[in-house]
Write an enzyme that holds these catalytic residues in place. Structure first.
Site, short mmCIF file in Angstrom:
data_model
loop_
_atom_site.label_atom_id
_atom_site.label_comp_id
_atom_site.label_asym_id
_atom_site.label_seq_id
_atom_site.Cartn_x
_atom_site.Cartn_y
_atom_site.Cartn_z
N LYS A 60 0.84 -1.20 0.00
CA LYS A 60 0.00 0.00 0.00
C LYS A 60 0.88 1.25 0.00
CE LYS A 60 -1.91 2.85 2.72
NZ LYS A 60 -1.78 4.02 1.81
N CYS B 232 13.67 10.62 6.83
CA CYS B 232 13.64 10.17 8.22
C CYS B 232 15.02 10.24 8.86
CB CYS B 232 13.09 8.76 8.31
SG CYS B 232 13.99 7.62 7.25
N GLU C 297 10.25 16.05 15.02
CA GLU C 297 10.66 15.86 13.64
C GLU C 297 9.97 16.91 12.77
OE1 GLU C 297 9.07 12.45 11.41
OE2 GLU C 297 11.12 12.02 10.78
P1 NAD Z 1 2.36 8.56 7.46
O1 NAD Z 1 2.55 7.86 8.75
O2 NAD Z 1 1.40 9.68 7.38
O3 NAD Z 1 1.93 7.52 6.31
C1 NAD Z 1 2.69 6.38 5.99
C2 NAD Z 1 1.80 5.35 5.33
O4 NAD Z 1 0.82 4.90 6.26
C3 NAD Z 1 1.01 5.89 4.13
O5 NAD Z 1 0.94 4.88 3.15
C4 NAD Z 1 -0.34 6.16 4.75
O6 NAD Z 1 -1.37 6.14 3.78
C5 NAD Z 1 -0.45 4.99 5.69
N1 NAD Z 1 -1.46 5.13 6.77
C6 NAD Z 1 -1.99 6.26 7.29
N2 NAD Z 1 -2.90 5.96 8.23
C7 NAD Z 1 -2.95 4.61 8.33
C8 NAD Z 1 -3.69 3.68 9.14
N3 NAD Z 1 -4.57 4.09 10.04
N4 NAD Z 1 -3.46 2.36 8.96
C9 NAD Z 1 -2.55 1.94 8.05
N5 NAD Z 1 -1.84 2.76 7.25
C10 NAD Z 1 -2.03 4.08 7.40
O7 NAD Z 1 3.82 9.04 7.00
P2 NAD Z 1 4.17 9.93 5.74
O8 NAD Z 1 3.70 11.33 6.01
O9 NAD Z 1 3.75 9.26 4.50
O10 NAD Z 1 5.78 9.86 5.80
C11 NAD Z 1 6.55 10.67 6.64
C12 NAD Z 1 6.97 9.92 7.90
O11 NAD Z 1 7.60 8.69 7.56
C13 NAD Z 1 8.01 10.69 8.70
O12 NAD Z 1 7.69 10.61 10.07
C14 NAD Z 1 9.30 9.93 8.42
O13 NAD Z 1 10.30 10.04 9.41
C15 NAD Z 1 8.82 8.54 8.27
N6 NAD Z 1 9.78 7.75 7.52
C16 NAD Z 1 10.54 6.81 8.18
C17 NAD Z 1 11.48 6.07 7.49
C18 NAD Z 1 12.32 5.04 8.18
O14 NAD Z 1 12.81 4.15 7.51
N7 NAD Z 1 12.49 5.11 9.48
C19 NAD Z 1 11.65 6.26 6.11
C20 NAD Z 1 10.87 7.22 5.47
C21 NAD Z 1 9.93 7.95 6.20
#
Ligand code: NAD
Ligand code: MN
Length: 476
Positions: free
Chosen positions: A174, A283, A380
């Site tokens: 997803k 991240c 962050e």
């Molecule tokens: P997000 O948490 O908003 O979304 C991530 C994913 O989760 C998306 O596909 C979103 O549609 C999905 N999602 C949202 N609500 C959900 C639910 N209730 N159940 C299941 N899935 C759901 O994050 P974002 O804004 O897309 O990305 C930014 C964040 O990701 C930042 O905090 C960043 O640090 C983190 N990140 C971490 C890494 C790592 O490897 N540690 C890498 C990249 C990004």
């Protein structure tokens, strides 16, 4: 450029059952350019059932050599399409084309690595005390849900799908609703490369609308999530229902520590991109800089000069280093952080505003004098903002480094070997780099301490995370 428009279920592109669509907007010019199907709960159910059939019906039991062959074929086809995948990502999220192309190549390399790993991943024989014969097996789990964010859509999709598939699982991918295109492309390419229908399916859709249904589906055995700490926590709570396995790659607030004995000029030249790359939407961004006081002033001057040389602009231009942010909302949230920093009395030493009339651009921003309790220090930001502070004492600095709920990444600059090793052990984070800023290696484990996550992506550690460990004892 051919853009996918449907869900990828059971080896074919399909409209969403409920007719849902998402409009995609190009961050560089704010113009809508495509529409993609948005899955609903019934699409999730259909895909998970199809994945489960594909797992029981063959993928689980396929001869390892055959699985290797198919995954190598996927890697080869991805390599052939690196330019196309790069162009699509650039259009979709405003990522500079050179970076987007590199990330497409990284995705292909991930498939190569795990294709080869299939036949080099094994259990143990154990000399148990009662005699007889004891051995372990690494078995596939079943259907894995891979939920990925919009900042590195393609490589993260690959580094979840490839090890899960290599270990014999089927995958529901997803993508984030802002960035579905390259994930869909991956589904199509993998299928064309010989991956059987149902083994890898791609369901774009809103996380808040379908996430819970996916995570709690009783046939989902493992959820591999990359995204925010907030949603990670929510998913882990839901996973308790079926005791589904989870791995979580979450947020960070990573330090960049520069000692006076380092080649601090090189640190100053390279550090801007350690926080501003991908317009700070990373991240691993080194967003808290600690610089030893004796070199603080010349360091900051040089850091700012290097920052001002960064080419911000049209992401389709090969020379561009930073494009726009992904969305108006993301930029607005970063601007709030900057406004808060000003209110708390921080000095905006460079940037702080918008650079272009059109497109969601934001100037790389350098903050000085940020208080250790301020939002910009503790939270962050996920945008192009760095806070630089001086330090005097190593032990006190390390206490401040570790005084964070996060623990993902970090850099240490020193020419003193003992110090490099001592500080590497003292920093509480899953990934560190010494005298450089490389956090991600296909072959090495990647993940966080504390609220930065649970479990590891990449390397053989990721593959272990997509298996159950079985022990078999055979009496004499
Ligand atoms: P997000 O948490 O908003 O979304 C991530 C994913 O989760 C998306 O596909 C979103 O549609 C999905 N999602 C949202 N609500 C959900 C639910 N209730 N159940 C299941 N899935 C759901 O994050 P974002 O804004 O897309 O990305 C930014 C964040 O990701 C930042 O905090 C960043 O640090 C983190 N990140 C971490 C890494 C790592 O490897 N540690 C890498 C990249 C990004
Ligand atoms: Mn989000």
């Amino acid at each position: 450029m051919e853009l996918p428009t449907g869900l990828f279920i059971d080896g074919a592109s399909r409209a969403a059952h409920g007719g849902g669509r998402t409009v995609l907007i190009n961050p560089a010019d704010e113009q809508p350019f495509a529409e993609v199907a948005a899955a609903d709960e019934s699409d999730i159910a259909a895909a998970v059932e199809s994945a489960h059939r594909a797992w029981e019906g063959g993928w689980r039991d396929l001869a390892p050599g055959k699985r290797t062959e198919i995954l190598f074929n996927v890697a080869r086809k991805l390599r052939e399409q690196v330019d196309e995948i790069g162009r699509i990502e650039c259009l979709n999220i405003g990522k500079p084309i050179a970076d987007a192309r590199d990330e497409a190549g990284l995705g292909a390399r991930v498939f190569e690595y795990y294709a080869g790993a299939v036949t080099k991943f094994f259990g143990q024989t154990i000399p148990v005390s009662r005699g007889g014969f004891d051995f372990t097996l690494r078995e596939s789990m079943g259907v894995v849900a891979a939920i990925v964010p919009w900042n590195f859509p393609f490589p993260i999709a690959c580094w979840k799908a490839a090890p899960a598939l290599a270990a014999g699982n089927c995958v529901i991918l997803k993508p984030a609703s802002l960035s579905p295109l390259t994930a869909l492309k991956l589904g199509e390419i993998a299928h064309a490369a010989g991956l059987p229908p149902g083994v890898l399916q791609v369901l774009p859709g809103s996380g808040s609308a379908i996430g819970d249904a996916l995570v709690t589906h009783p046939l989902i055995r493992k959820i591999s999530f990359t995204g925010s700490t907030e949603i990670g926590r929510h998913i882990m709570g839901l996973a308790a229902r079926n005791l589904s396995r989870v791995s979580l790659e979450l947020g960070g607030k990573s330090p960049n520590i520069v000692f006076a004995d380092a080649d601090w000029q090189r640190a100053a030249d390279s550090s801007p991109m350690s926080v501003f790359a991908n317009t700070g939407q990373d991240c691993c961004a080194r967003s808290r800089m600690f610089v030893e006081r004796s070199v603080f002033e010349p360091f900051v001057e040089r850091f700012i000069a290097a920052t001002r040389r960064i080419r911000v602009g049209d992401p389709t231009d090969d020379k561009t280093e930073l494009g726009p942010m992904v969305s108006a909302g993301q930029r607005a949230s970063v601007e709030e952080f900057i406004a808060d920093a000003r209110k708390q009395g921080s000095v905006v030493a460079s940037g702080g505003g918008r650079t272009h009339a059109k497109g969601w651009y934001l100037d790389p921003t350098v903050l000085l004098g940020v208080g250790k309790g301020d939002r910009c220090w503790r939270e962050e930001v996920f945008g192009p903002v760095v806070a630089i502070v001086p330090f005097d004492d190593e032990a006190e600095m390390l206490r401040e480094v570790n005084d964070s709920p996060y623990g993902l990444s970090g850099s240490i600059w020193t020419s003193n070997l003992s110090r490099a090793l001592r500080v590497s052990r003292a920093v509480q984070s899953g990934v560190l780099s010494v005298n450089c800023h490389n956090s991600v290696h296909v072959e090495a484990p990647f993940g966080g301490f504390k609220t930065s996550g649970l479990g590891r992506d990449l390397g053989m550690a990721a593959m272990e995370g997509y298996t159950e460990l079985k022990n078999v004892y055979v009496a004499d």
